[in-house]
Design an enzyme around this catalytic site. Structure first.
Site, PDB file in Angstrom:
ATOM      1  N   CYS A  24     -21.573  30.705   9.814  1.00 29.97           N
ATOM      2  CA  CYS A  24     -21.754  30.100   8.504  1.00 29.97           C
ATOM      3  C   CYS A  24     -22.928  30.781   7.787  1.00 29.97           C
ATOM      4  CB  CYS A  24     -22.040  28.603   8.660  1.00 29.97           C
ATOM      5  SG  CYS A  24     -22.206  27.755   7.063  1.00 29.97           S
TER       6      CYS A  24
ATOM      7  N   ASP B 115     -25.134  29.378   6.180  1.00 29.92           N
ATOM      8  CA  ASP B 115     -26.303  28.481   6.245  1.00 29.92           C
ATOM      9  C   ASP B 115     -27.527  29.222   6.802  1.00 29.92           C
ATOM     10  OD1 ASP B 115     -28.139  26.406   7.303  1.00 29.92           O
ATOM     11  OD2 ASP B 115     -26.546  25.037   6.697  1.00 29.92           O
TER      12      ASP B 115
ATOM     13  N   ARG C  87     -29.930  28.335   8.417  1.00 27.19           N
ATOM     14  CA  ARG C  87     -30.499  27.857   9.679  1.00 27.19           C
ATOM     15  C   ARG C  87     -29.806  28.413  10.915  1.00 27.19           C
ATOM     16  NH1 ARG C  87     -29.723  21.713   8.058  1.00 27.19           N
ATOM     17  NH2 ARG C  87     -27.784  22.710   7.364  1.00 27.19           N
TER      18      ARG C  87
ATOM     19  N   HIS D 209     -21.493  25.064  12.980  1.00 28.38           N
ATOM     20  CA  HIS D 209     -22.692  24.288  13.330  1.00 28.38           C
ATOM     21  C   HIS D 209     -22.538  22.856  12.818  1.00 28.38           C
ATOM     22  CE1 HIS D 209     -24.555  24.301   9.217  1.00 28.38           C
ATOM     23  NE2 HIS D 209     -23.715  25.312   9.084  1.00 28.38           N
TER      24      HIS D 209
ATOM     25  N   CYS E   4     -22.899  20.978   8.940  1.00 28.72           N
ATOM     26  CA  CYS E   4     -22.452  22.029   8.015  1.00 28.72           C
ATOM     27  C   CYS E   4     -22.115  21.411   6.650  1.00 28.72           C
ATOM     28  CB  CYS E   4     -21.230  22.742   8.588  1.00 28.72           C
ATOM     29  SG  CYS E   4     -20.667  24.116   7.546  1.00 28.72           S
TER      30      CYS E   4
END
Ligand code: CO
Length: 235
Positions: free
Chosen positions: A63, A65, A67, A119, A122
């Site tokens: 992803c 993202d 993080r 994750h 999400c």
């Protein structure tokens, strides 16, 4: 426009909106210099080796993202993981971007592992589970609503919203692994070699730990008959 004005405009920097914005940008450049310094101190030939080429064994599809960075999560070094990321780690057979990455990784780099890594928490999957409009991204997230439809029998029975969301994150990864199995790229590679495995993971942001969804596959065994392709006659 007179020449001197053009030149003036060309060198004009965009107005800096705030001190914080300026700091963030300068911090990135400073961070880069610090990284180069630290790596060179550890190994003076580090960048010579990087420049010489890459031989990663792994393709990571994760992803976007911020993080879930591939190298940090797997404690790997530059050069070890070939990476593709998009919102909610969706693997579409009509997406030229992911197909190009997959083809290059499988057929040129000859990676041994392709890992789809979702994750918990999400935002993309959460948006897909909701009925809200978010704009253009709704079209991308529609694919995750299709994952819900495929598994609605299981998901509809989960009453706790967080548990339902977590399960949809997992099922999305599973379906994206199967989507990779359905591509001509992966099916043709499996005909030629037996060392290519696909995997599905979910990262738990609260612990940092990876949950292996145990959907590792190296054949079209789990793919519906209609998706199993004969050998290409176009050779
Ligand atoms: Co995400």
């Amino acid at each position: 426009m007179p020449k001197e004005n053009r030149n003036k405009n060309a060198t004009q920097l965009p107005e800096v909106k705030s001190e914080k914005q300026k700091r963030t940008y300068q911090d990135l450049l400073k961070g880069n210099r610090n990284w180069v310094k630290a790596e060179t101190e550890k190994d003076p030939s580090f960048f010579d080796k990087l420049a010489a080429g890459q031989e990663p064994d792994v393709l990571w599809i994760g992803c976007s993202d911020s993080r879930v960075p591939a190298n940090e999560v797997t404690n790997t070094r530059p050069g070890q993981v070939f990476v593709h990321r998009n919102i909610a780690n969706v693997c579409l057979h009509s997406d030229m971007n992911i197909l190009s990455v997959l083809d290059y990784a499988v057929n040129v780099l000859k990676v041994k592992h392709v890992i789809v890594s979702g994750h918990y928490g999400c935002g993309g999957v959460a948006a897909a589970l909701s009925n809200q409009q978010f704009g253009l991204i709704d079209n991308w997230l529609r694919h995750i609503k299709d994952v819900y439809r495929l598994h609605s029998h299981e998901l509809d029975r989960i009453t706790d919203h967080q548990s339902k969301l977590n399960r949809l994150v997992e099922l999305n990864v599973v379906e994206q692994v199967y989507n990779l199995c359905k591509t001509t790229i992966v099916q043709n590679a499996w005909r030629e070699r037996d060392d290519l495995e696909l995997h599905g993971w979910v990262i738990d942001l609260k612990t940092g730990l990876v949950k292996d969804l145990k959907v590792t596959t190296k054949s079209t065994e789990n793919v519906g008959k209609v998706f199993k392709l004969d050998e290409s006659k176009l050779k």
